[in-house]
Design a protein around this motif. Structure first.
Motif, PDB file in Angstrom:
ATOM      1  N   ASN A 117      41.565 -12.480  23.277  1.00 36.91           N
ATOM      2  CA  ASN A 117      42.510 -12.358  22.161  1.00 36.91           C
ATOM      3  C   ASN A 117      41.858 -11.843  20.888  1.00 36.91           C
ATOM      4  OD1 ASN A 117      44.725 -13.121  23.620  1.00 36.91           O
ATOM      5  ND2 ASN A 117      44.763 -15.235  22.881  1.00 36.91           N
ATOM      6  N   ALA A 118      40.629 -12.293  20.628  1.00 31.91           N
ATOM      7  CA  ALA A 118      39.944 -11.876  19.400  1.00 31.91           C
ATOM      8  C   ALA A 118      39.694 -10.374  19.394  1.00 31.91           C
ATOM      9  CB  ALA A 118      38.620 -12.624  19.253  1.00 31.91           C
ATOM     10  N   TYR A 119      39.614  -9.785  20.575  1.00 32.98           N
ATOM     11  CA  TYR A 119      39.370  -8.346  20.676  1.00 32.98           C
ATOM     12  C   TYR A 119      40.675  -7.564  20.842  1.00 32.98           C
ATOM     13  CZ  TYR A 119      34.645 -10.009  21.367  1.00 32.98           C
ATOM     14  OH  TYR A 119      33.427 -10.638  21.202  1.00 32.98           O
ATOM     15  N   LEU A 120      41.680  -8.193  21.431  1.00 35.80           N
ATOM     16  CA  LEU A 120      42.963  -7.521  21.613  1.00 35.80           C
ATOM     17  C   LEU A 120      43.738  -7.414  20.303  1.00 35.80           C
ATOM     18  CD1 LEU A 120      44.204  -9.101  24.966  1.00 35.80           C
ATOM     19  CD2 LEU A 120      43.510  -6.740  24.608  1.00 35.80           C
ATOM     20  N   PHE A 121      43.679  -8.471  19.493  1.00 35.62           N
ATOM     21  CA  PHE A 121      44.476  -8.518  18.271  1.00 35.62           C
ATOM     22  C   PHE A 121      43.629  -8.577  17.004  1.00 35.62           C
ATOM     23  CE2 PHE A 121      46.958 -10.523  21.674  1.00 35.62           C
ATOM     24  CZ  PHE A 121      48.048  -9.670  21.698  1.00 35.62           C
ATOM     25  N   GLY A 122      42.309  -8.587  17.160  1.00 38.70           N
ATOM     26  CA  GLY A 122      41.432  -8.599  15.998  1.00 38.70           C
ATOM     27  C   GLY A 122      41.144 -10.010  15.510  1.00 38.70           C
ATOM     28  N   ALA A 123      39.948 -10.197  14.997  1.00 38.34           N
ATOM     29  CA  ALA A 123      39.546 -11.482  14.412  1.00 38.34           C
ATOM     30  C   ALA A 123      38.485 -11.174  13.362  1.00 38.34           C
ATOM     31  CB  ALA A 123      39.012 -12.426  15.481  1.00 38.34           C
ATOM     32  N   MET A 189      37.867  -2.783  16.697  1.00 35.80           N
ATOM     33  CA  MET A 189      38.484  -3.792  17.557  1.00 35.80           C
ATOM     34  C   MET A 189      38.388  -5.196  16.979  1.00 35.80           C
ATOM     35  SD  MET A 189      35.895  -4.109  20.799  1.00 35.80           S
ATOM     36  CE  MET A 189      34.229  -4.778  20.636  1.00 35.80           C
ATOM     37  N   ARG A 190      37.391  -5.482  16.129  1.00 37.29           N
ATOM     38  CA  ARG A 190      37.315  -6.795  15.513  1.00 37.29           C
ATOM     39  C   ARG A 190      38.183  -6.869  14.256  1.00 37.29           C
ATOM     40  NH1 ARG A 190      33.299 -10.163  17.209  1.00 37.29           N
ATOM     41  NH2 ARG A 190      34.631 -11.688  16.148  1.00 37.29           N
ATOM     42  N   GLY A 193      42.089  -5.026  16.273  1.00 34.82           N
ATOM     43  CA  GLY A 193      42.284  -5.302  17.690  1.00 34.82           C
ATOM     44  C   GLY A 193      42.487  -4.052  18.513  1.00 34.82           C
ATOM     45  N   GLN A 243      48.021 -12.790  10.357  1.00 29.29           N
ATOM     46  CA  GLN A 243      46.824 -12.204  10.954  1.00 29.29           C
ATOM     47  C   GLN A 243      46.488 -10.880  10.259  1.00 29.29           C
ATOM     48  OE1 GLN A 243      47.994 -12.475  15.313  1.00 29.29           O
ATOM     49  NE2 GLN A 243      45.832 -13.007  15.440  1.00 29.29           N
ATOM     50  N   GLY A 245      44.961  -8.091  11.347  1.00 31.90           N
ATOM     51  CA  GLY A 245      45.202  -6.866  12.111  1.00 31.90           C
ATOM     52  C   GLY A 245      46.620  -6.333  11.999  1.00 31.90           C
TER      53      GLY A 245
END
Length: 279
Positions: A117-123, A189-190, A193, A243, A245
């Motif tokens: 999730n952290a890579y799919l939607f950004g963190a 991606m971070r 995402g 969020q 992203g």
């Protein structure tokens, strides 16, 4: 808003947002010019396999994502140049293969899908110092090459046949564009995402095209819009508790809407002046 910069994680997030906001439209301008706006989505899914490979091997996911996405970019460009596979079919293969590979390797690594999730939607607030160094170096590389090689890359995107006749190594620059797009995706991606990175590569360019005429002006304006969207979206997300992203992407879309309205109003004003002058 300034008080947020007292926190280390927020300062790291801000630096990551700056590099992302500049790098994504910098290479996205050439993708849009080449009518490969969806390439970012395809490579984003390939990068997902790279992230999962990093989780499986214990290597930093950003590193493995860069390598896997770059290899995917080279493969897709070689298929486009030498193979009989059309561009849309090749992109579809990237979509499905990237997702399947990412989920499969994540399962083999005994990680849940939530790990992605952290890579799919950004963190962006979880960016470490090590991640920040990689993001900074790769982002700077993309910006420098896209600006420094802008005439050559534009020639390849505008008319490949004319570029070949002019002596430009079209295949080399075509592969370079694809690889830089892959690197940009791992940079972003971070921040936004993998599922939204393509939007930050395309939307600022589309907004810039509403207001500019020359390619160079469009290129620079797109980078400026991307920077405003990334930084503005980061701070806005904390003001409204969302969020970062998705907030960044929504802000970029809002800028596009405003730019479109300005372009329409300007066009109508010019048409009206032309009619008055002709009377």
């Amino acid at each position: 808003m300034i008080e947020l910069l007292d926190y280390d994680f927020m300062r790291r997030a801000l630096v990551a947002a700056v590099f992302t906001g500049l790098a994504a439209p910098a290479i996205g301008t050439f993708l849009v010019q080449r009518r490969l706006a969806l390439l970012g989505d395809g490579l984003g899914h390939v990068a997902l396999t790279g992230v999962a490979l990093g989780l499986l091997t214990g290597i930093a996911p950003i590193v493995t994502a860069v390598v896997v996405a770059a290899l995917g970019a080279i493969v897709i460009e070689l298929l486009r140049i030498y193979g009989r596979t059309s561009a849309d079919v090749a992109l579809a293969m990237l979509f499905y293969g990237g997702i399947a590979g990412g989920v499969l390797l994540t399962n083999l690594a005994d990680e849940s899908a939530a790990s992605l999730n952290a890579y799919l939607f950004g963190a962006i607030t979880t960016v470490s110092n090590g991640d920040l160094v990689l993001v900074g170096v790769l982002g700077l590389l993309v910006v420098v090459l896209s600006l420094g090689l802008s005439p050559q890359l534009f020639a390849v995107c505008q008319d490949e046949e004319h570029a070949k006749v002019s002596g430009v190594p079209v295949r080399l620059y075509s592969i370079l564009i694809a690889v830089l797009a892959a690197v940009t995706i791992t940079v972003a991606m971070r921040t936004v995402g993998l599922l939204l990175v393509s939007a930050l590569m395309v939307v600022p360019v589309a907004a810039s095209q509403q207001l500019t005429r020359s390619f160079r002006t469009t290129h620079l304006a797109a980078m400026a819009i991307g920077l405003v969207a990334a930084v503005g979206g980061l701070f806005t997300s904390y003001e409204i508790d969302t969020q970062p992203g998705p907030t960044i992407v929504i802000l970029a879309l809002a800028i596009f809407v405003v730019a479109s309205l300005v372009a329409i109003a300007t066009s109508r004003l010019r048409a009206r002046r032309h009619r008055l002058d002709s009377v």
